[in-house]
Design an enzyme around this catalytic site. Structure first.
Site, PDB file in Angstrom:
ATOM      1  CG  ASP A 152       7.885   3.923  -6.904  1.00 26.46           C
ATOM      2  OD1 ASP A 152       8.569   4.863  -6.441  1.00 26.46           O
ATOM      3  OD2 ASP A 152       7.460   2.996  -6.212  1.00 26.46           O
TER       4      ASP A 152
ATOM      5  NE  ARG B 249       0.520   1.766  -6.680  1.00 28.88           N
ATOM      6  CZ  ARG B 249       1.676   2.390  -6.473  1.00 28.88           C
ATOM      7  NH1 ARG B 249       2.804   1.768  -6.714  1.00 28.88           N
ATOM      8  NH2 ARG B 249       1.703   3.613  -6.017  1.00 28.88           N
TER       9      ARG B 249
ATOM     10  CG  ASP C  86       4.678  -3.030  -5.392  1.00 27.22           C
ATOM     11  OD1 ASP C  86       5.284  -4.074  -5.644  1.00 27.22           O
ATOM     12  OD2 ASP C  86       5.208  -2.065  -4.798  1.00 27.22           O
ATOM     13  CG  ASN C  87       7.259  -0.463  -8.193  1.00 25.24           C
ATOM     14  OD1 ASN C  87       6.561   0.298  -7.537  1.00 25.24           O
ATOM     15  ND2 ASN C  87       8.423  -0.905  -7.761  1.00 25.24           N
TER      16      ASN C  87
ATOM     17  CE  LYS D 255       9.972   7.249  -4.485  1.00 24.92           C
ATOM     18  NZ  LYS D 255      10.696   6.844  -5.731  1.00 24.92           N
TER      19      LYS D 255
ATOM     20  N   GLY E 226       2.815   3.655   1.373  1.00 20.44           N
ATOM     21  CA  GLY E 226       3.434   3.835   2.677  1.00 20.44           C
ATOM     22  C   GLY E 226       4.102   5.179   2.871  1.00 20.44           C
ATOM     23  NE  ARG E 227       9.310   5.929  -0.383  1.00 19.87           N
ATOM     24  CZ  ARG E 227      10.575   6.111  -0.716  1.00 19.87           C
ATOM     25  NH1 ARG E 227      11.296   7.011  -0.073  1.00 19.87           N
ATOM     26  NH2 ARG E 227      11.124   5.435  -1.701  1.00 19.87           N
TER      27      ARG E 227
ATOM     28  N   GLY F 163       0.834  -1.192   0.000  1.00 18.26           N
ATOM     29  CA  GLY F 163       0.000   0.000   0.000  1.00 18.26           C
ATOM     30  C   GLY F 163       0.869   1.242   0.000  1.00 18.26           C
TER      31      GLY F 163
END
Length: 462
Positions: A258, A183, A248-249, A110, A89-90, A87
């Site tokens: 990312d 994603r 996830d990317n 980000k 996270g930042r 998920g």
């Protein structure tokens, strides 16, 4: 000038795909980069620096947009091991809006603070990481790779500690403009939860907003296969290694995003890896097309929760063929030549030649010297690399190139092609740029590099 057109579709959808969060309250907000060309496409280029910093450093909501940031939920395969504890996270989805082509776009972040998915992390981004991503997206766009755009970089005044680089180090928050942040891992999470209703709603959302020609779920998967085959081909033609090609990317719109430990090839090395922790070379340069295929397989497997597998398998099986076709088109675009019905002689001659040119800058140098195909013969043979254009591998390549016509001869009139060397973004260049910032707070090399890449983009016009 484009009009600002807010359209917070995901927030209005009521799909359970996110959690409302608050941005971190940073000690400072020092504007280091704003992408006015990207902002102009979304009607935000008229913002003053003060307003820009308020929105993209303090994350005050944009007018008529999301009232609060949304941290997206997803799972993913990381180095082919399933991880249900992922998920945003930042980062978070800050806003959605339409661009000057009517496309729905995301403004995502980000380094914007902790979320329910931070897993004990501080939710921050190093300034060096932000600098690297700004440079990566600029260069990839210049080389014709579908990519997110670095929209804003703001230094935030915190001292961060990281185990893999000198600490403490400076902090930043990055905002990126992307077609979508949905994603493959978004679907993997729903499959893991056995949540068929939300997955159907998500498919409807993606078809409506990103793949409107898809008639059904197999058609959606087919469109995603096509988009990501093109992405993989463009990476390979650009000599780019993403570094962390986890599911996830991977984006449902086929955009690269990312950027952590990325690299551009200095010369052709099939086994070159970008991530120091990729000990097995899973995401090495030459393995990227197979990795994208494997990741598409995980997406297809997730979709079997709500549709039959047979049409998904049929679309999946077309991926290698689509990749081959897209790679041929990408190579021809990089050489500024018109593709033929059969491009195989050119492609099979390209790699032996690249393999023989094992010196810094030779990968990009070959495409630069022969940009325009046979029309660039005299320019190539007068370049600093001319002494290497000899031998059997070169002769085979040059013979194959003779069959092609130049796609756009006028591009060669651009003043950039009068210079002896192409624009590159090799790791030593990035480290030198960062050293100036870290040691003397000197940003001149950073801005000069971005100006040079922009000139490169205009010259290539890919």
């Amino acid at each position: 000038m484009s009009e600002y057109l807010p359209d917070p579709r995901l927030a209005q959808s009521t799909l359970p795909l996110y959690d409302p969060v608050k941005a971190a309250d940073f000690p400072q907000t020092i504007l280091r980069y704003r992408n006015d060309r990207a902002a102009a496409s979304a009607g935000l280029d008229t913002l003053t620096d003060e307003a820009w910093t308020s929105h993209f450093g303090r994350f005050r909501p944009l007018p008529d947009n999301q009232p609060e940031p949304l941290a997206l939920r997803y799972h993913g395969h990381q180095f082919r091991h399933y991880n249900p504890d992922l998920g945003d996270g930042r980062g978070f989805l800050f806003a959605q809006l339409r661009d000057d082509q009517g496309r729905l776009l995301d403004l995502g972040t980000k380094g914007s603070g902790q979320t329910p998915w931070s897993r004990g992390g501080d939710g921050r981004l190093t300034l060096k990481g932000g600098v690297r991503e700004v440079l990566a997206t600029a260069m990839l766009e210049a080389l014709g790779v579908p990519t997110s755009k670095s929209f804003s970089l703001i230094e935030t005044g915190e001292a961060l500690h990281r185990g893999d680089e000198p600490s403490p180090t400076r902090s930043a928050v990055l905002t990126r403009l992307s077609h979508s942040h949905l994603r493959f891992g978004t679907f993997e999470r729903l499959a893991w939860l056995n949540d068929a209703d939300t997955m159907r709603g998500l498919c409807d959302f993606i078809i409506a907003n990103y793949h409107p020609t898809a008639q059904d779920i197999p058609g959606l998967f087919d469109a995603v296969v096509s988009a990501n085959a093109k992405l993989a081909a463009r990476w390979m033609a650009a000599g780019f290694i993403h570094g962390v090609l986890n599911t996830d990317n991977m984006s449902m719109t086929g955009e690269s995003f990312d950027y952590g430990p990325y690299r551009f090839l200095p010369w052709y090395q099939p086994g070159f890896t970008a991530a120091y922790f990729d000990h097995a070379g899973l995401y090495a340069y030459a393995r990227q097309p197979d990795t994208v295929l494997w990741n598409l397989g995980q997406l297809g497997r997730s979709l079997t929760l709500i549709t039959d597998s047979e049409p998904l398998v049929a679309a999946f099986n077309t991926c290698p063929e689509r990749y081959d076709a897209e790679f041929a088109l990408a190579v021809c675009a990089r050489l500024n030549i018109l593709p033929l019905t059969d491009n195989q002689p050119l492609l099979t001659s390209l790699f032996p030649l690249l393999s023989s040119l094992a010196y810094d800058g030779s990968f990009e140098g070959l495409f630069y010297d022969w940009f325009g195909g046979k029309l660039s013969h005299n320019r190539a043979m007068a370049s600093p690399r001319a002494e290497h254009y000899t031998g059997e591998a070169f002769t085979t390549f040059r013979t194959a190139l003779e069959a092609y016509e130049t796609a756009d001869p006028a591009k060669l009139d651009h003043p950039r092609f009068k210079k002896p060397n192409p624009e590159t973004l090799l790791i030593d260049e990035i480290e030198t740029i960062w050293a100036d910032i870290a040691e003397r707070d000197d940003w001149s090399a950073f801005y000069a590099k971005l100006d040079a890449i922009e000139t490169w983009r205009r010259a290539l016009n890919l």
